[in-house]
Design a protein around this motif. Structure first.
Motif, short mmCIF file in Angstrom:
data_model
loop_
_atom_site.label_atom_id
_atom_site.label_comp_id
_atom_site.label_asym_id
_atom_site.label_seq_id
_atom_site.Cartn_x
_atom_site.Cartn_y
_atom_site.Cartn_z
N ALA A 48 0.82 -1.21 0.00
CA ALA A 48 0.00 0.00 0.00
C ALA A 48 0.85 1.26 0.00
O ALA A 48 0.57 2.20 -0.75
CB ALA A 48 -0.93 -0.01 1.21
N ILE A 49 1.89 1.29 0.83
CA ILE A 49 2.73 2.50 0.86
C ILE A 49 3.48 2.66 -0.45
O ILE A 49 3.61 3.77 -0.97
CB ILE A 49 3.65 2.55 2.09
N ALA A 50 3.98 1.55 -1.00
CA ALA A 50 4.69 1.64 -2.28
C ALA A 50 3.75 2.12 -3.38
O ALA A 50 4.11 3.02 -4.16
CB ALA A 50 5.28 0.28 -2.65
N ASP A 51 2.56 1.55 -3.45
CA ASP A 51 1.60 1.97 -4.48
C ASP A 51 1.26 3.45 -4.34
O ASP A 51 1.16 4.17 -5.35
CB ASP A 51 0.31 1.14 -4.38
N GLU A 52 1.06 3.90 -3.11
CA GLU A 52 0.67 5.29 -2.87
C GLU A 52 1.77 6.26 -3.28
O GLU A 52 1.51 7.27 -3.94
CB GLU A 52 0.32 5.49 -1.39
N ILE A 53 3.01 5.96 -2.90
CA ILE A 53 4.10 6.87 -3.24
C ILE A 53 4.35 6.88 -4.75
O ILE A 53 4.61 7.93 -5.34
CB ILE A 53 5.37 6.57 -2.42
N LEU A 54 4.24 5.72 -5.38
CA LEU A 54 4.44 5.66 -6.84
C LEU A 54 3.32 6.41 -7.57
O LEU A 54 3.58 7.14 -8.53
CB LEU A 54 4.50 4.21 -7.30
N ALA A 55 2.07 6.26 -7.11
CA ALA A 55 0.94 6.96 -7.74
C ALA A 55 1.07 8.46 -7.61
O ALA A 55 0.59 9.21 -8.48
CB ALA A 55 -0.37 6.49 -7.10
N ALA A 56 1.76 8.91 -6.57
CA ALA A 56 1.95 10.35 -6.36
C ALA A 56 3.23 10.86 -7.03
O ALA A 56 3.61 12.02 -6.84
CB ALA A 56 1.99 10.65 -4.85
N GLY A 57 3.89 10.01 -7.79
CA GLY A 57 5.08 10.43 -8.52
C GLY A 57 6.38 10.29 -7.76
O GLY A 57 7.42 10.78 -8.21
N GLY A 58 6.35 9.60 -6.62
CA GLY A 58 7.56 9.43 -5.82
C GLY A 58 8.33 8.18 -6.21
O GLY A 58 7.94 7.43 -7.11
N GLU A 59 9.42 7.95 -5.50
CA GLU A 59 10.28 6.80 -5.74
C GLU A 59 10.09 5.75 -4.66
O GLU A 59 9.96 6.08 -3.49
CB GLU A 59 11.76 7.21 -5.75
N ALA A 60 10.14 4.47 -5.08
CA ALA A 60 10.04 3.35 -4.14
C ALA A 60 11.14 2.35 -4.47
O ALA A 60 11.19 1.82 -5.58
CB ALA A 60 8.68 2.69 -4.23
N HIS A 61 12.01 2.12 -3.47
CA HIS A 61 13.13 1.20 -3.61
C HIS A 61 12.89 0.01 -2.70
O HIS A 61 12.85 0.16 -1.47
CB HIS A 61 14.45 1.89 -3.24
N GLY A 62 12.71 -1.16 -3.27
CA GLY A 62 12.45 -2.36 -2.50
C GLY A 62 13.70 -3.20 -2.33
O GLY A 62 14.57 -3.19 -3.20
N VAL A 63 13.75 -3.93 -1.22
CA VAL A 63 14.85 -4.85 -0.95
C VAL A 63 14.21 -6.15 -0.45
O VAL A 63 13.57 -6.16 0.59
CB VAL A 63 15.84 -4.30 0.10
N ILE A 64 14.38 -7.22 -1.22
CA ILE A 64 13.71 -8.47 -0.88
C ILE A 64 14.67 -9.65 -1.01
O ILE A 64 15.41 -9.73 -1.98
CB ILE A 64 12.44 -8.66 -1.75
N PRO A 65 14.66 -10.54 -0.02
CA PRO A 65 15.44 -11.77 -0.16
C PRO A 65 14.85 -12.66 -1.25
O PRO A 65 13.63 -12.73 -1.42
CB PRO A 65 15.32 -12.45 1.21
N GLU A 66 15.71 -13.34 -1.96
CA GLU A 66 15.26 -14.19 -3.06
C GLU A 66 14.20 -15.19 -2.61
O GLU A 66 13.22 -15.42 -3.31
CB GLU A 66 16.46 -14.93 -3.66
N ALA A 67 14.36 -15.75 -1.41
CA ALA A 67 13.40 -16.74 -0.91
C ALA A 67 12.01 -16.17 -0.67
O ALA A 67 11.04 -16.91 -0.61
CB ALA A 67 13.93 -17.35 0.39
N LEU A 68 11.90 -14.84 -0.54
CA LEU A 68 10.60 -14.22 -0.26
C LEU A 68 9.94 -13.62 -1.50
O LEU A 68 8.84 -13.09 -1.41
CB LEU A 68 10.76 -13.12 0.80
N ILE A 69 10.59 -13.71 -2.63
CA ILE A 69 10.03 -13.11 -3.84
C ILE A 69 8.63 -13.64 -4.11
O ILE A 69 7.70 -12.88 -4.37
CB ILE A 69 10.95 -13.31 -5.06
N ASN A 70 8.44 -14.94 -4.01
CA ASN A 70 7.12 -15.52 -4.26
C ASN A 70 6.22 -15.44 -3.03
O ASN A 70 5.02 -15.22 -3.16
CB ASN A 70 7.25 -16.96 -4.73
N LEU A 71 6.79 -15.59 -1.82
CA LEU A 71 5.99 -15.56 -0.59
C LEU A 71 5.38 -14.18 -0.37
O LEU A 71 4.20 -14.05 -0.05
CB LEU A 71 6.86 -15.96 0.61
#
Length: 189
Positions: A48-71
């Motif tokens: 939700a926070i990523a979607d909101e900031i992106l919709a408002a024209g902001g930047e969103a930088h995610g960091v995810i472990p490979e094992a959690l990509i699907n989870l």
């Protein structure tokens, strides 16, 4: 502050106010031109926070472990998605990318991230401030526990004071900005 790391749940939680708070923080960050650093998922408060900031024209930088990509179902529309091997690498990368930390409601992962960032601060690995966004008193019990731990002599009053507690997105960002300014002026925040 250029980037804020936000720790939060990968689900919405029981109270709709948590989702509202995540969206409000995303809008406030975008309005102030503050980029998001977060766990990289598309579900729950994280998404939700990523979607909101992106919709408002902001930047969103995610960091995810490979094992959690699907989870956690990695968010595919981010400004940048860093895929790392472990949770430890995730927290280290998020710390590297941000200027401060804020916690929305969340579970054990959120608590783990908060306490590791705070511990790293105590050990001198970074001097970045931390805040709890206390949506409808969500963090009240944790604040009480930290006050108890401090009263019992296991955390100094100065260290306890480092954990900013705010009620709204704007107050959180203002408090973190004040702490950053104080640190730049050589004051202990």
């Amino acid at each position: 502050m250029q980037r804020l790391a936000v720790y939060c749940g990968s689900n919405h939680g029981a109270d709709p106010a948590y989702l509202d708070a995540a969206r409000a923080l995303g809008r406030e960050m975008a309005a102030r031109d503050i980029g998001l650093v977060y766990g990289g998922g598309r579900l729950g408060l994280m998404g939700a926070i990523a979607d909101e900031i992106l919709a408002a024209g902001g930047e969103a930088h995610g960091v995810i472990p490979e094992a959690l990509i699907n989870l956690e179902l990695a968010h595919s529309g981010l400004t940048e998605l860093h895929v790392v091997a472990t949770m430890h690498e995730r927290k280290a990368k998020m710390t590297e990318l941000c200027d401060a930390f804020a916690c929305l409601p969340g579970g054990i992962g959120t608590l783990d991230e908060l306490f590791e960032a705070w511990s790293w601060n105590a050990l001198g690995y970074h001097s970045k401030p931390l805040a709890l966004i206390n949506v409808r008193g969500y963090w009240d019990a944790l604040v009480t526990l930290m006050d108890h731990i401090t009263a019992q002599g296991f955390v100094s009053p100065a260290r306890r004071a480092q954990l900013i507690v705010a009620e709204s997105a704007g107050d959180t960002i203002d408090g973190l900005d004040r702490a950053i300014d104080a640190a730049e002026d050589g004051m202990v925040w």
